[in-house]
Scaffold this motif. Structure first.
Motif, PDB file in Angstrom:
ATOM      1  N   ASN A   1      -3.234  -1.792  -0.134  1.00 13.78           N
ATOM      2  CA  ASN A   1      -4.572  -1.963  -0.161  1.00 13.78           C
ATOM      3  C   ASN A   1      -5.414  -2.231   1.008  1.00 13.78           C
ATOM      4  O   ASN A   1      -6.510  -3.097   0.570  1.00 13.78           O
ATOM      5  CB  ASN A   1      -4.455  -3.170  -1.325  1.00 13.78           C
ATOM      6  N   THR A   2      -5.223  -1.709   1.968  1.00 19.45           N
ATOM      7  CA  THR A   2      -6.137  -1.766   3.080  1.00 19.45           C
ATOM      8  C   THR A   2      -6.484  -0.378   3.587  1.00 19.45           C
ATOM      9  O   THR A   2      -5.908   0.553   3.158  1.00 19.45           O
ATOM     10  CB  THR A   2      -5.522  -2.353   4.320  1.00 19.45           C
ATOM     11  N   THR A   3      -7.559  -0.348   4.330  1.00 22.49           N
ATOM     12  CA  THR A   3      -8.155   0.831   5.086  1.00 22.49           C
ATOM     13  C   THR A   3      -8.196   0.805   6.479  1.00 22.49           C
ATOM     14  O   THR A   3      -8.540  -0.271   7.002  1.00 22.49           O
ATOM     15  CB  THR A   3      -9.541   1.114   4.277  1.00 22.49           C
TER      16      THR A   3
ATOM     17  N   PRO B   1      -6.618  -3.289   9.806  1.00 19.52           N
ATOM     18  CA  PRO B   1      -6.728  -2.694   8.692  1.00 19.52           C
ATOM     19  C   PRO B   1      -7.969  -3.624   7.869  1.00 19.52           C
ATOM     20  O   PRO B   1      -8.090  -4.789   8.186  1.00 19.52           O
ATOM     21  CB  PRO B   1      -5.495  -3.070   7.869  1.00 19.52           C
ATOM     22  N   LYS B   2      -8.563  -3.093   7.131  1.00 17.84           N
ATOM     23  CA  LYS B   2      -9.791  -3.757   6.495  1.00 17.84           C
ATOM     24  C   LYS B   2      -9.333  -3.780   4.996  1.00 17.84           C
ATOM     25  O   LYS B   2      -8.608  -3.040   4.397  1.00 17.84           O
ATOM     26  CB  LYS B   2     -11.016  -2.856   6.557  1.00 17.84           C
ATOM     27  N   ALA B   3     -10.114  -4.814   4.286  1.00 20.62           N
ATOM     28  CA  ALA B   3      -9.525  -4.863   2.809  1.00 20.62           C
ATOM     29  C   ALA B   3     -10.076  -4.024   1.846  1.00 20.62           C
ATOM     30  O   ALA B   3     -11.041  -3.414   2.138  1.00 20.62           O
ATOM     31  CB  ALA B   3      -9.919  -6.342   2.390  1.00 20.62           C
ATOM     32  N   GLY B   4      -9.217  -3.498   1.000  1.00 22.95           N
ATOM     33  CA  GLY B   4      -9.614  -2.568  -0.002  1.00 22.95           C
ATOM     34  C   GLY B   4      -9.198  -1.189   0.282  1.00 22.95           C
ATOM     35  O   GLY B   4      -9.505  -0.696   1.506  1.00 22.95           O
ATOM     36  N   THR B   5      -9.346  -0.429  -0.883  1.00 18.39           N
ATOM     37  CA  THR B   5      -8.846   1.002  -0.338  1.00 18.39           C
ATOM     38  C   THR B   5     -10.068   1.886  -1.173  1.00 18.39           C
ATOM     39  O   THR B   5     -10.875   1.132  -2.059  1.00 18.39           O
ATOM     40  CB  THR B   5      -7.759   1.585  -1.065  1.00 18.39           C
ATOM     41  N   LYS B   6     -10.427   3.062  -0.897  1.00 20.20           N
ATOM     42  CA  LYS B   6     -11.439   3.768  -1.537  1.00 20.20           C
ATOM     43  C   LYS B   6     -10.867   4.306  -2.915  1.00 20.20           C
ATOM     44  O   LYS B   6      -9.971   3.978  -3.502  1.00 20.20           O
ATOM     45  CB  LYS B   6     -11.515   5.287  -0.690  1.00 20.20           C
ATOM     46  N   LYS B   7     -11.796   4.877  -3.724  1.00 19.43           N
ATOM     47  CA  LYS B   7     -11.757   5.051  -4.972  1.00 19.43           C
ATOM     48  C   LYS B   7     -10.589   5.835  -5.379  1.00 19.43           C
ATOM     49  O   LYS B   7      -9.915   5.410  -6.317  1.00 19.43           O
ATOM     50  CB  LYS B   7     -13.253   5.791  -5.254  1.00 19.43           C
ATOM     51  N   ASN B   8     -10.267   6.923  -5.051  1.00 17.58           N
ATOM     52  CA  ASN B   8      -9.223   7.540  -5.564  1.00 17.58           C
ATOM     53  C   ASN B   8      -7.947   7.446  -4.796  1.00 17.58           C
ATOM     54  O   ASN B   8      -6.850   8.388  -5.099  1.00 17.58           O
ATOM     55  CB  ASN B   8      -9.770   9.353  -5.637  1.00 17.58           C
ATOM     56  N   GLU B   9      -7.652   6.367  -3.974  1.00 22.25           N
ATOM     57  CA  GLU B   9      -6.690   6.416  -3.101  1.00 22.25           C
ATOM     58  C   GLU B   9      -5.657   5.235  -3.884  1.00 22.25           C
ATOM     59  O   GLU B   9      -6.043   4.482  -4.837  1.00 22.25           O
ATOM     60  CB  GLU B   9      -7.046   5.896  -1.852  1.00 22.25           C
TER      61      GLU B   9
ATOM     62  N   ALA C   1      -1.203   1.525   2.314  1.00 22.64           N
ATOM     63  CA  ALA C   1      -2.579   1.618   3.062  1.00 22.64           C
ATOM     64  C   ALA C   1      -3.266   3.039   3.041  1.00 22.64           C
ATOM     65  O   ALA C   1      -2.528   4.177   3.037  1.00 22.64           O
ATOM     66  CB  ALA C   1      -2.258   1.385   4.525  1.00 22.64           C
ATOM     67  N   CYS C   2      -4.371   2.975   3.295  1.00 18.58           N
ATOM     68  CA  CYS C   2      -5.363   4.137   3.349  1.00 18.58           C
ATOM     69  C   CYS C   2      -5.938   4.395   4.710  1.00 18.58           C
ATOM     70  O   CYS C   2      -6.355   3.397   5.394  1.00 18.58           O
ATOM     71  CB  CYS C   2      -6.413   4.048   2.279  1.00 18.58           C
TER      72      CYS C   2
ATOM     73  N   SER D   1      -1.480  -1.941 -10.953  1.00 20.57           N
ATOM     74  CA  SER D   1      -1.778  -2.480  -9.848  1.00 20.57           C
ATOM     75  C   SER D   1      -1.980  -4.099  -9.669  1.00 20.57           C
ATOM     76  O   SER D   1      -1.671  -4.346 -10.622  1.00 20.57           O
ATOM     77  CB  SER D   1      -2.963  -1.807  -9.075  1.00 20.57           C
ATOM     78  N   SER D   2      -2.422  -4.447  -8.643  1.00 24.80           N
ATOM     79  CA  SER D   2      -2.131  -5.961  -8.607  1.00 24.80           C
ATOM     80  C   SER D   2      -3.350  -6.435  -9.269  1.00 24.80           C
ATOM     81  O   SER D   2      -4.457  -5.691  -9.819  1.00 24.80           O
ATOM     82  CB  SER D   2      -2.223  -6.374  -7.366  1.00 24.80           C
ATOM     83  N   LYS D   3      -3.512  -7.831  -9.383  1.00 28.34           N
ATOM     84  CA  LYS D   3      -4.512  -8.225 -10.318  1.00 28.34           C
ATOM     85  C   LYS D   3      -5.874  -7.932 -10.128  1.00 28.34           C
ATOM     86  O   LYS D   3      -6.647  -7.846 -10.818  1.00 28.34           O
ATOM     87  CB  LYS D   3      -4.638  -9.840 -10.312  1.00 28.34           C
ATOM     88  N   GLU D   4      -6.135  -7.665  -8.508  1.00 27.82           N
ATOM     89  CA  GLU D   4      -7.831  -7.378  -8.289  1.00 27.82           C
ATOM     90  C   GLU D   4      -8.237  -6.070  -8.744  1.00 27.82           C
ATOM     91  O   GLU D   4      -9.360  -5.975  -9.373  1.00 27.82           O
ATOM     92  CB  GLU D   4      -7.925  -7.264  -6.866  1.00 27.82           C
ATOM     93  N   LYS D   5      -7.201  -5.120  -9.050  1.00 28.18           N
ATOM     94  CA  LYS D   5      -7.847  -3.776  -9.424  1.00 28.18           C
ATOM     95  C   LYS D   5      -7.527  -3.615 -10.777  1.00 28.18           C
ATOM     96  O   LYS D   5      -6.322  -3.939 -11.156  1.00 28.18           O
ATOM     97  CB  LYS D   5      -7.165  -2.718  -8.516  1.00 28.18           C
TER      98      LYS D   5
END
Lengths: 245, 434
Positions: free
Chosen positions: A99-101, A47-55, A60-61, B6-10
């Motif tokens: 919150n991962t992709t 898993p990588k950090a962050g999800t895409k815009k509308n997810e 996890a995405c 959501s959590s603090k980052e977003k």
């Protein structure tokens, strides 16, 4: 009435299967799966950090990139990506790493019929290789309906084009449990009888479709046995390929 | 619409965060929910007097997620009406918001709402908040009574209307509405040279567009992923595979595939064998995306093809096809005969009709709206044609579906097919009268 297939198989016979794990060393997980001449290579990064815009960031995405053998990415590839993404989303435990992709890249090496099931099998093996948490494995098969109504499994490309209709079916793998049979029944059917994904092309009657589903389940039981064996092989790179006929 | 806190980052969607604790509470309330319920003990920053609350920042160890969701869930289990005495409506400073009511008024409304209701969904002011925060629970409480929030039963589809000839400049067009989902389909015909492999056949190009007007998630520029997928699925359904003799034709190039017994016989689109044939461009525009897009798009495509009037053409002196015009001069009239005067309408074979169902645990919801589609992750689309054959059983991922579910979905689709056939016939007879 047995239909004579060009390569001499019976209607219920699958092509020779071959599955290798850990073939790409930079990817977190990789696998190649071939059924006869159809061969697909899958790689998993994540898993990588962050999800895409509308997810949804609370889950996890999964992102799927489908690379055809030749040509540019068009509508068919986008559709395959969408189907694979939804299938993988239903087997992954998405709440473990929110919150991962996780990216799954599928590269078509050769297309000789039943391409999407081959890709789903390869992606599943690659996910296991990467260590992504899954609920169960997904096993995919292609069943076609011939003109006279008989069901034929695992067609080649030529057969796919000549048949009246075909269905790609994905089932969960059969469980190997210590409990006696019949204890894990949902609605009177064991867990592996549920359909995860079904995509059909061509016309068939409802009964023919249900016949396809039945045959597909039986074939997937065999396929999941093969998958389990090949994934249980040792971790050493020299010994990560297995074959079955 | 889901409000994701959501959590603090977003940043939470649509809400802004300001350092001022007093305003930050106000801004976290969704726009059309004027009131909030919190218990005094759980939210000391707000409950304390305004002068100390002005510069107080939220506790850094407690992320903003805690404020809204957890407080509501700690109030009381949804089945029992909450004790009115424990509810404190915290609007820190009533004179800052011009529309704010006084504390007494709000509490009276709460108690009245609680007393009126059967204890199931207590209080009118909590319903909206509950629907936004816990959409799944809100739906489950309706599904337990076999009804949906908009009043439909589980197997009922939304009201469907069909208007033919919506675009007068197009050769065939239709406007379809299923509930709020609106689709506009239009067909334009053009003459082209047929390919060498199939000199007696025309061609159909189907394109599905989702302009930004239809949904807040679609932005101009990149086409929505859903649009691409729906476009391909529509062409797969309408132009079905036939028997292919040549191996060179890729199965993906739908345009060149000729269909033997599908809805449309491409041979009807031929004009002059080997030289001229019709190319029909079908464009479907989604004007409002409110769930069940494929159903509405397929219905509008079918209606547009039924409404299609092939323009009359003739061969001019140079051997080219031109539009047939009725002119006064008789000099050139004798050569200019209409090539296809008799054949103006397409004969449609078996017409496909579809129904999308959402699956949630044991319930099957027919024709989901976009809110239901976003909550329930499993969607099944069944397409059947008028001769009771299964054209497509499309289930991309989601929860496991057993055989009983397959048969139930097929049964619901058959019911829906009868309704849609009636609607199509009515629209047709209405048009023929004109």
């Amino acid at each position: 009435m047995e239909t004579d297939r060009k390569d001499g198989r019976t209607p219920n016979q699958l092509r020779p299967l071959k599955c290798s794990r850990n073939i790409l060393h930079r990817a977190h997980g990789s696998a190649s799966w071939s059924q006869g001449e159809t061969k697909v290579l899958a790689a998993v990064y994540g898993p990588k950090a962050g999800t895409k815009k509308n997810e949804d960031p609370e889950k996890a995405c999964i992102e799927v990139i489908w690379k055809p053998k030749t040509g540019q990415i068009g509508k068919a590839e986008k559709e395959c990506e969408m189907i694979m993404k939804k299938t993988i989303q239903s087997i992954c435990l998405l709440t473990i790493n929110p919150n991962t992709t996780t990216s799954v890249i599928v590269q078509v090496v050769n297309d000789d019929g039943a391409l999407l099931p081959c890709a789903i099998n390869a992606a599943c093996a690659a996910l296991v290789d990467a260590g992504i948490p899954l609920k169960h494995l997904a096993v995919a098969i292609c069943c076609c309906v011939a003109e006279e109504g008989s069901v034929v499994l695992d067609p080649t490309k030529l057969e796919e084009q000549q048949m009246r209709g075909f269905a790609y079916l994905v089932f969960p793998n059969s469980a190997l449990s210590a409990l006696p049979e019949g204890s894990y029944l949902v609605n009177g059917e064991p867990l592996e009888h549920g359909i995860i994904t079904s995509v059909t092309h061509g016309v068939m009657s409802v009964d023919e479709y249900l016949k396809c589903v039945d045959r597909g389940r039986a074939a997937c039981a065999k396929l999941s046995g093969f998958l389990r064996n090949s994934l249980q092989k040792s971790q050493f790179p020299s010994d990560t390929s297995s074959k079955a006929a | 619409m889901k409000v994701w806190i959501s959590s603090k980052e977003k940043k939470p969607m649509g809400l802004d965060q300001s350092p001022n604790a007093r305003h930050s509470l106000q801004s976290r309330i969704p726009k059309n929910c004027h009131h909030w319920t919190l218990t005094r003990s759980e939210f000391p920053a707000v409950a304390s007097s305004s002068k100390t609350a002005v510069n107080r920042r939220p506790n850094p160890r407690r992320p903003p997620t805690a404020y809204c969701c957890r407080e509501i869930s700690r109030l009381a289990p949804p089945n029992s009406p909450p004790d009115p005495a424990s509810l404190v409506v915290a609007i820190p400073d009533s004179q800052t918001r011009p529309g704010a009511r006084t504390l007494e008024e709000i509490q009276k409304k709460v108690t009245m709402g609680l007393v009126d209701s059967s204890g199931d969904l207590s209080g009118e002011m909590e319903v909206d908040a509950f629907r936004r925060l816990f959409p799944l629970r809100y739906y489950e409480r309706h599904l337990a009574e076999s009804i949906r929030p908009d009043g439909r039963t589980l197997g009922m589809a939304r009201d469907t209307t069909l208007a033919l000839g919506a675009v007068s400049s197009a050769d065939g067009s239709a406007l379809t509405k299923i509930g709020s989902t609106t689709m506009l389909a239009a067909i334009k015909m053009e003459v082209m040279t047929p390919s060498a492999e199939s000199p007696d056949e025309g061609c159909i190009a189907i394109e599905f567009h989702m302009p930004p007007i239809c949904s807040p998630i679609v932005r101009p520029g990149r086409p929505a992923e859903a649009a691409v997928v729906e476009s391909k699925r529509l062409s797969d359904t309408i132009l079905r595979y036939g028997r292919m003799e040549s191996l060179d034709v890729q199965p993906r190039t739908i345009w060149l595939v000729f269909c033997s017994s599908g809805m449309i016989n491409l041979k009807e689109l031929a004009l002059v064998s080997g030289k001229a044939a019709w190319m029909a461009y079908l464009d479907i525009y989604c004007l409002d995306a409110d769930g069940a897009l494929f159903d509405a798009a397929l219905l509008s495509a079918v209606a547009a093809f039924s409404h299609l009037q092939i323009p009359v053409v003739s061969l001019n002196d140079k051997g080219k096809i031109v539009a047939f015009t009725e002119e006064g001069d008789t000099v050139g009239k004798l050569e200019k005969e209409a090539v296809n005067k008799e054949k103006r309408k397409l004969t449609l074979g078996n017409i496909p009709f579809s129904l999308t169902c959402a699956l949630h645990k044991k319930h099957i919801l027919a024709d989901p709206s976009s809110e239901e589609e976003s909550i329930m992750e499993t969607l099944v689309t069944v397409v059947m044609d008028s001769s009771d054959r299964l054209v497509s059983f499309y289930k991309p991922g989601g929860a496991l579906a057993y055989t009983s579910l397959v048969t139930d979905c097929v049964r619901l689709t058959r019911q829906r097919m009868k309704e849609l056939e009636k609607i199509l016939d009515e629209a047709f007879s209405g048009m023929e009268v004109d």
